[in-house]
Design a protein around this motif. Sequence first.
Motif, PDB file in Angstrom:
ATOM      1  N   UNK A 162       0.835  -1.211   0.000  1.00 24.32           N
ATOM      2  CA  UNK A 162       0.000   0.000   0.000  1.00 24.32           C
ATOM      3  C   UNK A 162       0.865   1.255   0.000  1.00 24.32           C
ATOM      4  N   UNK A 163       1.811   1.341   0.927  1.00 27.76           N
ATOM      5  CA  UNK A 163       2.635   2.541   1.029  1.00 27.76           C
ATOM      6  C   UNK A 163       3.606   2.688  -0.137  1.00 27.76           C
ATOM      7  N   UNK A 164       4.110   1.587  -0.662  1.00 26.22           N
ATOM      8  CA  UNK A 164       5.016   1.673  -1.808  1.00 26.22           C
ATOM      9  C   UNK A 164       4.293   2.229  -3.018  1.00 26.22           C
ATOM     10  N   UNK A 165       3.109   1.709  -3.286  1.00 28.84           N
ATOM     11  CA  UNK A 165       2.335   2.209  -4.426  1.00 28.84           C
ATOM     12  C   UNK A 165       1.962   3.672  -4.207  1.00 28.84           C
ATOM     13  N   UNK A 166       1.573   4.014  -2.987  1.00 25.85           N
ATOM     14  CA  UNK A 166       1.196   5.397  -2.694  1.00 25.85           C
ATOM     15  C   UNK A 166       2.370   6.344  -2.934  1.00 25.85           C
ATOM     16  N   UNK A 167       3.528   6.033  -2.354  1.00 26.09           N
ATOM     17  CA  UNK A 167       4.673   6.921  -2.510  1.00 26.09           C
ATOM     18  C   UNK A 167       5.195   6.964  -3.941  1.00 26.09           C
ATOM     19  N   UNK A 168       5.174   5.837  -4.628  1.00 24.22           N
ATOM     20  CA  UNK A 168       5.716   5.780  -5.989  1.00 24.22           C
ATOM     21  C   UNK A 168       4.823   6.483  -6.993  1.00 24.22           C
ATOM     22  N   UNK A 169       3.524   6.403  -6.803  1.00 24.72           N
ATOM     23  CA  UNK A 169       2.610   6.964  -7.797  1.00 24.72           C
ATOM     24  C   UNK A 169       2.144   8.385  -7.468  1.00 24.72           C
ATOM     25  N   UNK A 170       2.104   8.745  -6.203  1.00 21.91           N
ATOM     26  CA  UNK A 170       1.532  10.023  -5.848  1.00 21.91           C
ATOM     27  C   UNK A 170       2.556  11.036  -5.328  1.00 21.91           C
ATOM     28  N   UNK A 171       3.819  10.696  -5.344  1.00 24.09           N
ATOM     29  CA  UNK A 171       4.843  11.658  -4.945  1.00 24.09           C
ATOM     30  C   UNK A 171       5.838  11.855  -6.038  1.00 24.09           C
TER      31      UNK A 171
END
Length: 171
Positions: A162-171
């Motif tokens: 969850x956090x990897x996808x969040x940081x990779x796609x939204x930052x």
Amino acid sequence: MASLVRTLGRQSLLQQQWCFMQKRVAQASSNTSVAYTEMSKYWEKNRKLQRPISPHLTVFKPHLPMMSSITFRITGVAVQVAATGASLCLLALPGDFSHYLEMVKNLELGPAVISSLKLLVVFPVVYHFINGIRHLVWDAGFGFSKQMLQKSSVAVWVLTVIFTVYFALYY
């Protein structure tokens, strides 16, 4: 006269130390031979019983907590090597960080390539951070039952995704 007393005193001290060392070497060699014969008996017994020399990863069936532990160690090394390498490169290369950021922007990489690279960079950091929290909980003395080990391993992997996808796609 004083030098004569000093010389004789030194010689007698050296002789006493030498005698002491000879006794220690003799004791050590007798202990070594006993240890050697005991180990020889041990290995001979294991050869007769056809036991394996030592267990290895191939002997055990992989399970999630085991794989989580291995991944935690690998990501720890990867994060350390990447942080040290990036720091040394930025110190050694001329110019500042913004100059190299502009060079990367001028490569005009597509969004898929950039997102993939961000996933590769973010995953080890996030996994190691979340599993580090799990280890802090263990240090407090909680979560050692088999059920909790399994559940916490699953939780670490789910939160990592969850956090990897969040940081990779939204930052």
